[in-house]
Design a protein around this motif. Structure first.
Motif, PDB file in Angstrom:
ATOM      1  N   ILE A 103       0.842  -1.193   0.000  1.00 22.44           N
ATOM      2  CA  ILE A 103       0.000   0.000   0.000  1.00 22.44           C
ATOM      3  C   ILE A 103       0.879   1.246   0.000  1.00 22.44           C
ATOM      4  O   ILE A 103       0.618   2.211  -0.735  1.00 22.44           O
ATOM      5  N   THR A 104       1.944   1.235   0.790  1.00 20.87           N
ATOM      6  CA  THR A 104       2.868   2.368   0.827  1.00 20.87           C
ATOM      7  C   THR A 104       3.440   2.639  -0.564  1.00 20.87           C
ATOM      8  O   THR A 104       3.511   3.790  -0.996  1.00 20.87           O
ATOM      9  N   GLN A 115      -0.530  13.113  -8.113  1.00 18.41           N
ATOM     10  CA  GLN A 115      -1.930  12.740  -8.274  1.00 18.41           C
ATOM     11  C   GLN A 115      -2.712  12.841  -6.976  1.00 18.41           C
ATOM     12  O   GLN A 115      -3.937  12.901  -6.996  1.00 18.41           O
ATOM     13  N   SER A 116      -2.025  12.821  -5.842  1.00 15.33           N
ATOM     14  CA  SER A 116      -2.694  12.979  -4.550  1.00 15.33           C
ATOM     15  C   SER A 116      -1.747  13.686  -3.593  1.00 15.33           C
ATOM     16  O   SER A 116      -0.532  13.724  -3.804  1.00 15.33           O
ATOM     17  N   ASP A 117      -2.322  14.253  -2.549  1.00 20.76           N
ATOM     18  CA  ASP A 117      -1.541  15.014  -1.575  1.00 20.76           C
ATOM     19  C   ASP A 117      -0.854  14.084  -0.598  1.00 20.76           C
ATOM     20  O   ASP A 117      -1.485  13.215   0.011  1.00 20.76           O
ATOM     21  N   GLY A 118       0.462  14.287  -0.462  1.00 22.82           N
ATOM     22  CA  GLY A 118       1.258  13.492   0.456  1.00 22.82           C
ATOM     23  C   GLY A 118       2.234  14.371   1.201  1.00 22.82           C
ATOM     24  O   GLY A 118       2.138  15.599   1.162  1.00 22.82           O
ATOM     25  N   PRO A 119       3.186  13.761   1.875  1.00 23.25           N
ATOM     26  CA  PRO A 119       4.158  14.531   2.657  1.00 23.25           C
ATOM     27  C   PRO A 119       5.031  15.409   1.761  1.00 23.25           C
ATOM     28  O   PRO A 119       5.286  15.072   0.602  1.00 23.25           O
ATOM     29  N   GLU A 120       5.479  16.528   2.313  1.00 18.01           N
ATOM     30  CA  GLU A 120       6.446  17.362   1.600  1.00 18.01           C
ATOM     31  C   GLU A 120       7.800  16.676   1.650  1.00 18.01           C
ATOM     32  O   GLU A 120       8.053  15.831   2.504  1.00 18.01           O
ATOM     33  N   LEU A 129      10.742   6.198   3.183  1.00 18.59           N
ATOM     34  CA  LEU A 129       9.832   6.932   4.060  1.00 18.59           C
ATOM     35  C   LEU A 129      10.051   6.489   5.499  1.00 18.59           C
ATOM     36  O   LEU A 129      10.353   5.312   5.747  1.00 18.59           O
ATOM     37  N   PRO A 130       9.870   7.386   6.470  1.00 22.98           N
ATOM     38  CA  PRO A 130       9.955   6.953   7.865  1.00 22.98           C
ATOM     39  C   PRO A 130       8.903   5.886   8.149  1.00 22.98           C
ATOM     40  O   PRO A 130       7.848   5.846   7.525  1.00 22.98           O
TER      41      PRO A 130
END
Length: 142
Positions: A103-104, A115-120, A129-130
């Motif tokens: 999923i990540t 396409q979608s909002d995620g972390p800066e 990713l952490p």
């Protein structure tokens, strides 16, 4: 909860043949919001957020993720599905961690492509990713 129709498939992490709930297909009569309604009464539920801050797990109504959890004689199965502009696909895993990593990877792709909002300040790869951003949003309760 009803599991609806079942299908034979192969787990992505262990390559074992399993029987799992079918992800409802898009009937193409409406939009993604209508497709989300088809999940009601099935083993599937919409996954709206991902990671520590609850970033978008898709971009409704065009990109929608769903999750399911079921059990067979060998133990638990964890699934995630996508509805991308009407095309649906599902993926099953024996391990919850393997499902979370998949999923990540999916949400990272959509974040990185805008396409979608995620972390800066996204890293170069999802695996970088952490840990807290490679898991479900803690406020998600489905």
């Amino acid at each position: 909860m009803s599991t609806g129709k079942l299908t034979r498939t192969v787990t992505a992490d262990t390559a074992e043949a399993v029987t799992a709930p079918v992800l409802p297909a898009d009937d193409r009569a409406g939009d993604g919001y209508d497709w989300m309604d088809t999940l009601e009464g099935t083993a599937w539920s919409v996954l709206p957020n991902w990671g520590s801050e609850g970033w978008d797990a898709g971009s409704w109504p065009h990109i929608i993720l769903a999750v399911a959890r079921t059990r067979d004689v060998n133990g638990e199965l964890f699934g995630y599905g996508t509805c991308f502009e009407g095309d649906t696909a599902s993926h099953w895993f024996r391990s919850q961690n393997a499902c979370f990593e998949a999923i990540t990877g999916e949400v990272f792709f959509h974040w990185a492509s805008g396409q979608s909002d995620g972390p800066e300040n996204l890293p170069a790869a999802a695996a970088e990713l952490p840990e807290q951003d490679r898991r479900p949003y803690p406020g998600w309760t489905s």
